[in-house]
Each structure stands twice: as C-alpha cells, then as structure tokens.
Design a protein around this motif. Sequence first.
Motif, mmCIF file in Angstrom:
data_model
loop_
_atom_site.group_PDB
_atom_site.id
_atom_site.type_symbol
_atom_site.label_atom_id
_atom_site.label_comp_id
_atom_site.label_asym_id
_atom_site.label_seq_id
_atom_site.Cartn_x
_atom_site.Cartn_y
_atom_site.Cartn_z
ATOM 1 N N LYS A 344 -2.144 -10.051 -1.048
ATOM 2 C CA LYS A 344 -3.425 -11.038 -0.926
ATOM 3 C C LYS A 344 -2.973 -11.256 0.669
ATOM 4 O O LYS A 344 -1.992 -11.616 1.112
ATOM 5 C CB LYS A 344 -3.252 -12.226 -1.646
ATOM 6 N N ASP A 345 -4.214 -11.498 1.474
ATOM 7 C CA ASP A 345 -4.288 -11.816 2.860
ATOM 8 C C ASP A 345 -3.194 -11.199 3.631
ATOM 9 O O ASP A 345 -2.578 -11.880 4.429
ATOM 10 C CB ASP A 345 -4.111 -13.211 3.164
ATOM 11 N N ALA A 346 -3.057 -9.603 3.512
ATOM 12 C CA ALA A 346 -2.076 -8.947 4.333
ATOM 13 C C ALA A 346 -2.605 -8.729 5.931
ATOM 14 O O ALA A 346 -3.676 -8.501 5.942
ATOM 15 C CB ALA A 346 -1.831 -7.606 3.679
ATOM 16 N N ASN A 347 -1.729 -8.988 6.647
ATOM 17 C CA ASN A 347 -2.037 -8.648 8.143
ATOM 18 C C ASN A 347 -1.175 -7.519 8.779
ATOM 19 O O ASN A 347 0.131 -7.994 8.589
ATOM 20 C CB ASN A 347 -1.930 -9.775 8.737
ATOM 21 N N ILE A 348 -1.540 -6.554 9.298
ATOM 22 C CA ILE A 348 -0.568 -5.712 9.945
ATOM 23 C C ILE A 348 -1.171 -5.234 11.199
ATOM 24 O O ILE A 348 -2.560 -4.901 11.291
ATOM 25 C CB ILE A 348 -0.465 -4.241 9.053
ATOM 26 N N VAL A 349 -0.570 -5.023 12.584
ATOM 27 C CA VAL A 349 -1.124 -4.408 13.586
ATOM 28 C C VAL A 349 -0.155 -3.571 13.817
ATOM 29 O O VAL A 349 1.088 -3.699 14.276
ATOM 30 C CB VAL A 349 -1.103 -5.762 14.595
ATOM 31 N N ILE A 350 -0.384 -2.311 14.291
ATOM 32 C CA ILE A 350 0.419 -1.125 14.494
ATOM 33 C C ILE A 350 -0.087 -0.470 15.949
ATOM 34 O O ILE A 350 -1.157 -0.239 16.119
ATOM 35 C CB ILE A 350 0.532 0.124 13.396
ATOM 36 N N GLU A 351 0.851 -0.632 16.749
ATOM 37 C CA GLU A 351 0.864 -0.013 18.083
ATOM 38 C C GLU A 351 0.845 1.240 18.545
ATOM 39 O O GLU A 351 1.615 2.001 17.443
ATOM 40 C CB GLU A 351 1.416 -0.826 19.312
ATOM 41 N N ARG A 352 0.192 2.151 19.306
ATOM 42 C CA ARG A 352 0.220 3.348 19.623
ATOM 43 C C ARG A 352 1.983 3.663 19.966
ATOM 44 O O ARG A 352 2.550 3.010 20.682
ATOM 45 C CB ARG A 352 -0.351 3.912 20.610
ATOM 46 N N GLY A 353 2.478 4.735 19.151
ATOM 47 C CA GLY A 353 3.926 5.140 19.328
ATOM 48 C C GLY A 353 4.782 4.560 18.328
ATOM 49 O O GLY A 353 6.019 4.644 18.455
ATOM 50 N N ASP A 354 4.355 3.373 17.457
ATOM 51 C CA ASP A 354 5.188 2.714 16.616
ATOM 52 C C ASP A 354 5.714 3.571 15.588
ATOM 53 O O ASP A 354 4.820 4.414 15.311
ATOM 54 C CB ASP A 354 4.324 1.646 16.187
ATOM 55 N N LYS A 355 7.010 3.474 15.190
ATOM 56 C CA LYS A 355 7.301 4.172 14.046
ATOM 57 C C LYS A 355 7.713 3.117 12.910
ATOM 58 O O LYS A 355 8.813 2.589 13.048
ATOM 59 C CB LYS A 355 8.518 5.098 14.245
ATOM 60 N N ILE A 356 6.830 2.965 11.834
ATOM 61 C CA ILE A 356 6.768 2.096 10.882
ATOM 62 C C ILE A 356 7.242 2.568 9.389
ATOM 63 O O ILE A 356 7.113 3.530 9.143
ATOM 64 C CB ILE A 356 5.427 1.565 10.830
ATOM 65 N N ALA A 357 8.359 1.657 8.798
ATOM 66 C CA ALA A 357 8.607 1.737 7.474
ATOM 67 C C ALA A 357 7.730 0.917 6.711
ATOM 68 O O ALA A 357 7.951 -0.377 6.843
ATOM 69 C CB ALA A 357 10.189 1.832 7.393
ATOM 70 N N PHE A 358 7.042 1.180 5.648
ATOM 71 C CA PHE A 358 6.673 0.477 4.517
ATOM 72 C C PHE A 358 7.800 0.500 3.397
ATOM 73 O O PHE A 358 8.011 1.553 2.878
ATOM 74 C CB PHE A 358 5.380 0.925 3.859
ATOM 75 N N VAL A 359 8.450 -0.633 3.037
ATOM 76 C CA VAL A 359 9.370 -0.767 2.102
ATOM 77 C C VAL A 359 9.070 -1.790 1.107
ATOM 78 O O VAL A 359 8.263 -2.740 1.334
ATOM 79 C CB VAL A 359 10.844 -0.669 2.568
ATOM 80 N N GLY A 360 9.609 -1.634 -0.250
ATOM 81 C CA GLY A 360 9.386 -2.634 -1.407
ATOM 82 C C GLY A 360 9.716 -2.051 -2.491
ATOM 83 O O GLY A 360 9.634 -0.723 -2.685
ATOM 84 N N LYS A 361 10.038 -2.636 -3.547
ATOM 85 C CA LYS A 361 9.742 -2.092 -4.965
ATOM 86 C C LYS A 361 8.550 -1.198 -5.130
ATOM 87 O O LYS A 361 7.431 -1.603 -4.623
ATOM 88 C CB LYS A 361 10.012 -3.333 -5.987
ATOM 89 N N ASN A 362 8.843 -0.390 -6.138
ATOM 90 C CA ASN A 362 7.591 0.286 -6.533
ATOM 91 C C ASN A 362 6.620 -0.616 -7.332
ATOM 92 O O ASN A 362 6.957 -1.572 -7.954
ATOM 93 C CB ASN A 362 7.987 1.381 -7.769
ATOM 94 N N GLY A 363 5.344 -0.452 -7.162
ATOM 95 C CA GLY A 363 4.395 -1.276 -7.558
ATOM 96 C C GLY A 363 3.886 -2.460 -6.789
ATOM 97 O O GLY A 363 2.904 -3.111 -7.196
ATOM 98 N N GLU A 364 4.362 -2.544 -5.644
ATOM 99 C CA GLU A 364 4.179 -3.634 -4.782
ATOM 100 C C GLU A 364 3.114 -3.520 -3.992
ATOM 101 O O GLU A 364 2.788 -4.573 -3.052
ATOM 102 C CB GLU A 364 5.496 -4.321 -4.276
ATOM 103 N N GLY A 365 2.587 -2.426 -3.533
ATOM 104 C CA GLY A 365 1.591 -2.068 -3.075
ATOM 105 C C GLY A 365 1.615 -1.217 -1.703
ATOM 106 O O GLY A 365 0.594 -1.248 -0.864
#
Length: 545
Positions: A344-365
């Motif tokens: 709910k109400d998620a905010n993400i800003v990714i800049e050029r050249g960023d190397k990002i990991a999405f982590v969290g338990k399975n089923g969390e989105g």
Amino acid sequence: MISIDAISVQFGGTSLFSDVSFSINENDKIALMGKNGAGKSTLLKIIAGEAKPSSGGVSAPKDAVIAYLPQHLLTADGATVFEEASKAFSVIFKMKSEIDVINEQLTVRTDYESDEYMKLIEQVSDLSEKFYAIEEVNYEAEVEKILLGLGFMREDFTRQTSEFSGGWRMRIELAKILLQKPDLILLDEPTNHMDIESIQWLEDFLINSAKAVVVISHDRAFVDNITNRTIEVTMGRIYDYKAKYSHYLELRKDRRVHQQKAYDEQQRMIADNMEFIDRFKGTYSKTLQVQSRVKMLEKLTIVEIDEVDNSALKLKFPASVRSGQYPVIVKELSKAYGDHVVFKDANIVIERGDKIAFVGKNGEGKSTMIKAIMKEISPEGGTVEIGHNAQIGYFAQNQASLLDENATIFETIDNIAVGDVRTKIKDLLGAFMFQGDDVTKKVKVLSGGEKTRLAMIKLLLEPVNLLILDEPSNHLDMKTKDIIKDALRDFDGTLILVSHDRDFLDGLATKVFEFGNKRVKEHFEDIKGFLEHKKMDNLREIERK
C-alpha cells in the motif's frame, strides 16, 4: 555411522563413478560438490535407498532414520498444510495405536497360559519400550514451530496443500523431514524456492538442531555456512576434504597444481624414452634397453588431471542507448488481490546506473511490483512511470514459455547473436550446461530448468539499458552464476534484481528495497549490510517477546 561401500554406477556402458567409498558420521555436515552430470544427485538417491548402484552398497544401523528431499517432488493433495506436516509423526502415532489395540486384546482374553497370549505380551512390551523411549513431545507445537520457521503464516495451516505452488509444497516436505529428527538428512537444492529469511532459518536449524546432513546446493553462502566437510565427485571418483566449501576450493586448487606438475614430469619422461626408442630401435647393442623401455611405457599408468574448466568466458551486454536520469518512478502504488493487500502506498525512485535488490519473504509483493513496472497488472492506486529511452530486458521464470518450441538450442541463440559472440556460441551454451550434442535438441524436449537457462542466454544477448531479473540464478551452477554476475557487475545500465541468493547479490546490489507487512522500505546499503542490520532487528524482536 553410515557407510557407502565401493559403489559403482554404469549407464549404457558408460561409468558414472566407480568404487566410491566413504562414511557419514554423526554431526557431519557434508557438501556434495561437482559439475552438473558428475553424479551427485544419483549418489544422494543411492544413499537414500531411492536408487540401486550397479555394484557396492550402503550400510546403516538397523533403526537409523534417513530422510531425503529431492529437487522435484509432488506433495499429495487432500490434506491441509498442518495435517500434511503432521504426517512426520505417523510412525509414532501408529505405534501408539498398536499398543492400544494389543492392550485392549489383553484385557478381554482369558487364555493366559497360551502361546498367543505370551506373544501379545512380548509384542506390547517391545512396542512400549520403543514408544516410551521417545522423549515426550508436544507434536502440535513442534509442527507449528517448523512451519512458521519455513515461512508459513498461521492462517496457511488450515489451507489445502493443493492451493500452494511447487516451491511452497517443497517446504511442506522439508517440514516433514525436519520434524522426524532423522539421523541423516539428504537435501538436493533445498534453497531454490526459498526466500532469504527462510534460508537463514534453515541454516540455523541444520547447524544447531540436525544430526548428519548431506547437501547438494549451488547457493555458495548456504553451503559455506552449514558444512564442515566437502566431498567432490569428479571423473568417476571422489575427493573427501575435512573442510567447508570455501576452504575446499583452495585445497582443490593446490591438488590440481600438484597433479599438473606430476603430469608434466611424466610427459617429459615419456618423451625422453620415446626419443631413445626411436633413436636406437635398429641398433643391435641397444635392443634389450629398447625392449625394456617399451615394456615400461606399456605398463605406465598415465597421471590424470581432474577436469577443470579453464575457459575464461566473459559476457558483455551489447551496447544500448542511454536512458533518462530516472528509468523507474513508482508513486503511492497499491495492489491487492481480493481482500489480500500486497502493498500500500509504495514509493520507489530508481536512478540511471542503480543496481537494486528487491528482497523480502515470498508472497510479500516483489514479483507483483515487477509486474506493475512491466504493465502486466493494474494497480488499485498510484502510478508507475518508465523513463525516457528505457529499453527493458525482463527475465522471469515464465520467460521459458515464450521460446520457439520448434527451434534447436543452437538456433535459438544463433538467431539473435551478433558480432564477436557469434564465434563463441558453443562456448556460451557450454557455460550454461548445454554440452556436445545437446545443442541440437529442440526446445520442446527440454526440461523446465533447461528452458530457463536458455531464456537467460537470450536475454544476455539483447541490447537493453534497464534489466529486470526475477530469480535469475535458480537452475544455474556456481560457475555459470559467476559468469552472469561478472556481466551484471560490468553492465552500465540499470538493474533491478529479485533473488534469494545472498552470494549472488553480494558485491552486485548497492541498494535494497525490502518488501514486508504491506510496505516497501528503502535501505541505502548493500546486501551484506542489510542482512547484518536485519539480524539485529530480529534479535531485538526476540528479546521483546
């Protein structure tokens, strides 16, 4: 102690391995290593009693419990998660039921002097001795503890197993194994479908609560954390190191240096003798010496150098246009499936050249967010903006289904390869475990894992500046993961990566977005820093409880 005694396996006249012997002692935590096709999974099945060797055998104490979790299995339907996990105690429940039935018979029978009556007494005595030797356990509490540790929520306990994906059903089987408290646990790629928190929980369990463990895994951090011994299967034989995986790599390197030295010395000796034979084979006075050297060379056992892949295959993404400053901007995004709110109400800003990991338990989105970025699903609220000139390369497990079923493996890559890489297609396919005649196979006959690897190669050859990878390292061996990791490290575009493989993320992701409790939280640290930080959080939570 469990003994593997002179095991050999032949397939169609080809020897997979021969005369393999070793022992598994209590509290051994063994990593079974070797390249794909070396026979690791076959060896595990033989120890588990699921397969028979061509010769040799496995011996274990009569009442030793050996539990085996294969890579692929089907959990039976028709039970809830809690009921299925509770089947781990079925032997104990059956024993109690048999004791009750015999005691009931003894109370109604009056033939106290008969042989049948005495047999019943002996039977109930034996069963009771075994049953009451088992320490008293609150079975429901044990099932609950293991299921929660493996990532299930309490509301999942009453759901049917048929409602869960293959990865979650694998966890139910793993729960049954852990609940049995076996003398030996055999695990074949247990972390493939687990999130980081569940892997860490499993590590702690195997280290602190399990007896002997033998594991096959391409998760380097997992293997290094839990094992104290490494057995390498290579060229039909084994090498046994009393060392964890990272130390084994150093020892193996030393072994191969010595092998190479012995091989080179032997080749020089052979060359010297061959030169002597060629020079004097027509000389009468040297006949005996020539014959002696010929016989010596005929009897010589050639020093073998264990297989090692020295190919320095380096992948480089093809050049792409430069994207805008902000390839991805997510504002106030919300997503739900029915009553279930994912975030709910998620905010993400990714800049050029960023190397990002999405982590969290399975089923969390995590995968849901990626699908929203790819416009594959519609959110309930908020927006996703894709920046100027963004050329997206997307890899998910279902990418395999988009391959041309009638093309061969080689054609699939040959059709998109350009430039220098065209001369290295077979090397590239080899690095992804497609060897020899495999390259002529049609896509439609490949396994799910093979199709996934082929889809990954395709992606690596496409010009993109925004790369989105959802669990890319499943089904890959360590060498192939290293090749991809090096390519991603050198990638000058923007990277979004969903992975449970800490070693793969380490040194690659420089920022972490954590998904959990219907929120997305930004962490300005690499994966190592994030995990250290999370373990501290978890300890504080335990202290508060």
